[in-house]
Design a protein around this motif. Structure first.
Motif, PDB file in Angstrom:
ATOM      1  N   VAL A   1     -13.128 -13.395 -19.733  1.00 40.20           N
ATOM      2  CA  VAL A   1     -14.184 -12.887 -18.860  1.00 40.20           C
ATOM      3  C   VAL A   1     -13.891 -13.271 -17.409  1.00 40.20           C
ATOM      4  CG1 VAL A   1     -16.645 -13.038 -18.313  1.00 40.20           C
ATOM      5  CG2 VAL A   1     -15.899 -12.933 -20.698  1.00 40.20           C
ATOM      6  N   VAL A   2     -13.451 -14.513 -17.203  1.00 36.83           N
ATOM      7  CA  VAL A   2     -13.085 -14.954 -15.857  1.00 36.83           C
ATOM      8  C   VAL A   2     -11.946 -14.091 -15.317  1.00 36.83           C
ATOM      9  CG1 VAL A   2     -12.202 -16.875 -14.477  1.00 36.83           C
ATOM     10  CG2 VAL A   2     -13.850 -17.316 -16.312  1.00 36.83           C
ATOM     11  N   GLY A   3     -10.932 -13.855 -16.146  1.00 35.07           N
ATOM     12  CA  GLY A   3      -9.806 -13.039 -15.709  1.00 35.07           C
ATOM     13  C   GLY A   3     -10.211 -11.618 -15.378  1.00 35.07           C
ATOM     14  N   LEU A   4     -11.082 -11.037 -16.198  1.00 39.52           N
ATOM     15  CA  LEU A   4     -11.543  -9.675 -15.932  1.00 39.52           C
ATOM     16  C   LEU A   4     -12.352  -9.624 -14.638  1.00 39.52           C
ATOM     17  CD1 LEU A   4     -11.727  -6.757 -16.899  1.00 39.52           C
ATOM     18  CD2 LEU A   4     -13.752  -7.390 -18.223  1.00 39.52           C
ATOM     19  N   ALA A   5     -13.186 -10.636 -14.418  1.00 41.19           N
ATOM     20  CA  ALA A   5     -13.969 -10.693 -13.182  1.00 41.19           C
ATOM     21  C   ALA A   5     -13.059 -10.797 -11.962  1.00 41.19           C
ATOM     22  CB  ALA A   5     -14.929 -11.880 -13.233  1.00 41.19           C
TER      23      ALA A   5
ATOM     24  N   LEU B   1      -4.546 -18.993  -8.805  1.00 37.61           N
ATOM     25  CA  LEU B   1      -5.969 -18.715  -8.648  1.00 37.61           C
ATOM     26  C   LEU B   1      -6.700 -18.876  -9.980  1.00 37.61           C
ATOM     27  CD1 LEU B   1      -8.347 -17.650  -6.922  1.00 37.61           C
ATOM     28  CD2 LEU B   1      -7.667 -15.340  -7.642  1.00 37.61           C
ATOM     29  N   ALA B   2      -6.168 -18.277 -11.036  1.00 40.75           N
ATOM     30  CA  ALA B   2      -6.806 -18.367 -12.350  1.00 40.75           C
ATOM     31  C   ALA B   2      -6.854 -19.813 -12.830  1.00 40.75           C
ATOM     32  CB  ALA B   2      -6.056 -17.489 -13.351  1.00 40.75           C
ATOM     33  N   GLN B   3      -5.751 -20.527 -12.692  1.00 43.82           N
ATOM     34  CA  GLN B   3      -5.715 -21.921 -13.125  1.00 43.82           C
ATOM     35  C   GLN B   3      -6.708 -22.773 -12.339  1.00 43.82           C
ATOM     36  OE1 GLN B   3      -1.609 -22.963 -12.617  1.00 43.82           O
ATOM     37  NE2 GLN B   3      -0.998 -22.226 -14.631  1.00 43.82           N
TER      38      GLN B   3
ATOM     39  N   ALA C   1      -4.479 -30.491 -17.654  1.00 37.41           N
ATOM     40  CA  ALA C   1      -4.259 -30.006 -19.016  1.00 37.41           C
ATOM     41  C   ALA C   1      -4.868 -28.619 -19.200  1.00 37.41           C
ATOM     42  CB  ALA C   1      -4.857 -30.990 -20.019  1.00 37.41           C
ATOM     43  N   ARG C   2      -6.031 -28.406 -18.610  1.00 39.70           N
ATOM     44  CA  ARG C   2      -6.663 -27.081 -18.710  1.00 39.70           C
ATOM     45  C   ARG C   2      -5.847 -26.042 -17.961  1.00 39.70           C
ATOM     46  NH1 ARG C   2      -7.675 -23.068 -19.765  1.00 39.70           N
ATOM     47  NH2 ARG C   2      -9.626 -21.884 -20.017  1.00 39.70           N
ATOM     48  N   ALA C   3      -5.303 -26.415 -16.807  1.00 38.36           N
ATOM     49  CA  ALA C   3      -4.522 -25.467 -16.017  1.00 38.36           C
ATOM     50  C   ALA C   3      -3.216 -25.106 -16.709  1.00 38.36           C
ATOM     51  CB  ALA C   3      -4.249 -26.044 -14.626  1.00 38.36           C
ATOM     52  N   VAL C   4      -2.530 -26.096 -17.229  1.00 37.93           N
ATOM     53  CA  VAL C   4      -1.222 -25.822 -17.825  1.00 37.93           C
ATOM     54  C   VAL C   4      -1.361 -25.048 -19.139  1.00 37.93           C
ATOM     55  CG1 VAL C   4      -0.898 -27.875 -19.296  1.00 37.93           C
ATOM     56  CG2 VAL C   4       1.064 -26.889 -18.090  1.00 37.93           C
ATOM     57  N   GLY C   5      -2.514 -25.140 -19.772  1.00 34.66           N
ATOM     58  CA  GLY C   5      -2.728 -24.410 -21.011  1.00 34.66           C
ATOM     59  C   GLY C   5      -3.472 -23.099 -20.840  1.00 34.66           C
ATOM     60  N   GLU C   6      -3.762 -22.716 -19.597  1.00 27.45           N
ATOM     61  CA  GLU C   6      -4.535 -21.500 -19.341  1.00 27.45           C
ATOM     62  C   GLU C   6      -3.798 -20.252 -19.840  1.00 27.45           C
ATOM     63  OE1 GLU C   6      -6.403 -18.207 -18.278  1.00 27.45           O
ATOM     64  OE2 GLU C   6      -7.262 -20.189 -18.651  1.00 27.45           O
ATOM     65  N   PHE C   7      -4.545 -19.379 -20.505  1.00 24.05           N
ATOM     66  CA  PHE C   7      -3.943 -18.174 -21.100  1.00 24.05           C
ATOM     67  C   PHE C   7      -4.725 -16.909 -20.729  1.00 24.05           C
ATOM     68  CE2 PHE C   7      -3.703 -15.044 -24.512  1.00 24.05           C
ATOM     69  CZ  PHE C   7      -2.333 -14.881 -24.655  1.00 24.05           C
ATOM     70  N   GLY C   8      -6.013 -16.860 -21.113  1.00 22.29           N
ATOM     71  CA  GLY C   8      -6.772 -15.624 -21.007  1.00 22.29           C
ATOM     72  C   GLY C   8      -6.935 -15.102 -19.598  1.00 22.29           C
ATOM     73  N   ALA C   9      -7.419 -15.933 -18.686  1.00 24.03           N
ATOM     74  CA  ALA C   9      -7.635 -15.483 -17.311  1.00 24.03           C
ATOM     75  C   ALA C   9      -6.323 -15.101 -16.646  1.00 24.03           C
ATOM     76  CB  ALA C   9      -8.340 -16.585 -16.513  1.00 24.03           C
ATOM     77  N   THR C  10      -5.268 -15.869 -16.937  1.00 28.08           N
ATOM     78  CA  THR C  10      -3.957 -15.572 -16.355  1.00 28.08           C
ATOM     79  C   THR C  10      -3.448 -14.216 -16.822  1.00 28.08           C
ATOM     80  OG1 THR C  10      -3.429 -17.931 -16.296  1.00 28.08           O
ATOM     81  CG2 THR C  10      -1.594 -16.404 -16.122  1.00 28.08           C
TER      82      THR C  10
ATOM     83  N   PHE D   1      -5.107 -11.588 -17.745  1.00 22.35           N
ATOM     84  CA  PHE D   1      -5.853 -10.467 -17.180  1.00 22.35           C
ATOM     85  C   PHE D   1      -5.513 -10.227 -15.712  1.00 22.35           C
ATOM     86  CE2 PHE D   1      -8.245 -10.454 -20.979  1.00 22.35           C
ATOM     87  CZ  PHE D   1      -8.966  -9.268 -21.022  1.00 22.35           C
ATOM     88  N   VAL D   2      -5.458 -11.303 -14.923  1.00 28.02           N
ATOM     89  CA  VAL D   2      -5.333 -11.114 -13.481  1.00 28.02           C
ATOM     90  C   VAL D   2      -3.888 -11.215 -12.990  1.00 28.02           C
ATOM     91  CG1 VAL D   2      -5.603 -13.529 -12.754  1.00 28.02           C
ATOM     92  CG2 VAL D   2      -6.472 -11.689 -11.301  1.00 28.02           C
ATOM     93  N   ALA D   3      -3.016 -11.875 -13.766  1.00 35.34           N
ATOM     94  CA  ALA D   3      -1.631 -12.062 -13.316  1.00 35.34           C
ATOM     95  C   ALA D   3      -0.616 -11.365 -14.201  1.00 35.34           C
ATOM     96  CB  ALA D   3      -1.298 -13.552 -13.241  1.00 35.34           C
ATOM     97  N   GLY D   4      -1.021 -10.952 -15.399  1.00 34.34           N
ATOM     98  CA  GLY D   4      -0.094 -10.282 -16.296  1.00 34.34           C
ATOM     99  C   GLY D   4       0.819 -11.264 -17.008  1.00 34.34           C
TER     100      GLY D   4
END
Length: 252
Positions: free
Chosen positions: A95-99, A125-127, A186-195, A197-200
């Motif tokens: 949802v964050v990535g889509l926004a 940005l997403a991270q 740890a949250r940034a390095v494991g980020e998947f969904g938002a990345t 959507f917005v970064a491909g």
């Protein structure tokens, strides 16, 4: 109150559930598969991109999040802004990535100005957005625990507001800040969904380790598992480093 050892029996199911992912990683680990993972063309660029972007995002989180946390911790008028910290923690990353895509996409609100999507900057940005609440929440708790009398003493000895904050508040709050940094990284390095959507998922541009694992999983689950072990080991090393640093700060 005396500890009742029978409570352990009720805790064991949760212990087992939390241990399952570790057992799965270790159970699928083999030297042969690890060597295949090391030779896979995706892992090195993805690992370097994950380290680079997560450290940049952590720098943004700490630099911008610490003043915000100090404001939330000590200004009663700032309580209404707490929702800015809470909402990203409960929103699904997709949802964050889509926004973000709606805002920065080509047809988005700022799309014609930014050119941000599907770039390394979009990864940062997403991270930053998904990791910042974890640091800020920990920082608010740590900064609230600082004795204000100590700050007043520092001010009475000639320290400016900024000087007292840097030389007194930050050292006192460092253990809590370090814990927040560990959670945020740890949250940034494991980020998947938002990345995604917005970064491909572009190799060398926006394909971080989680996205590389997802890509490899479609062709070879064992190699994906080995890459997961590498990423988990990196996260564990960072966590131990920050906890060691926090422990030293607490003792000093």
């Amino acid at each position: 109150m005396r500890f009742d050892r029978r409570i352990i029996l009720f805790a064991l199911p949760m212990v087992a559930l939390l241990a399952l992912p570790l057992l799965g990683l270790l159970g699928g680990l083999s030297p042969h598969r690890m060597s295949e993972a090391w030779s896979h063309p995706l892992w090195a660029p993805a690992l370097w991109l994950s380290i680079k972007t997560s450290l940049i995002s952590l720098a943004f989180v700490v630099t911008l999040g610490t003043p915000f946390a100090w404001w939330l911790a000590h200004d009663k008028r700032s309580a209404a802004w707490q929702w800015l910290v809470d909402v990203p923690m409960v929103l699904p990353p997709a949802v964050v990535g889509l926004a973000l895509l709606v805002v920065f996409g080509r047809q988005g609100i700022l799309g014609s100005l930014s050119g941000l999507v599907f770039s390394t900057a979009a990864v940062v940005l997403a991270q930053t957005i998904v990791a910042a609440p974890f640091y800020i929440s920990a920082a608010v708790a740590a900064l609230r625990a600082v004795d204000e009398d100590v700050v007043l003493v520092a001010r009475s000895l000639g320290k400016s507001s900024l000087g007292a904050f840097v030389s007194v508040v930050l050292p006192y709050a460092w253990p809590g800040l370090a814990a927040g940094m560990a959670m945020a990284w740890a949250r940034a390095v494991g980020e998947f969904g938002a990345t995604l959507f917005v970064a491909g998922n572009l190799p060398g541009v926006s394909q971080t380790m989680p996205l590389a694992i997802y890509t490899v999983m479609e062709s070879d689950l064992s190699v994906a598992l080995s890459l997961s072990v590498l990423l988990a080991g990196l996260a564990l090393l960072a966590l131990l480093t920050l906890r060691w640093s926090a422990g030293r700060g607490r003792r000093s």
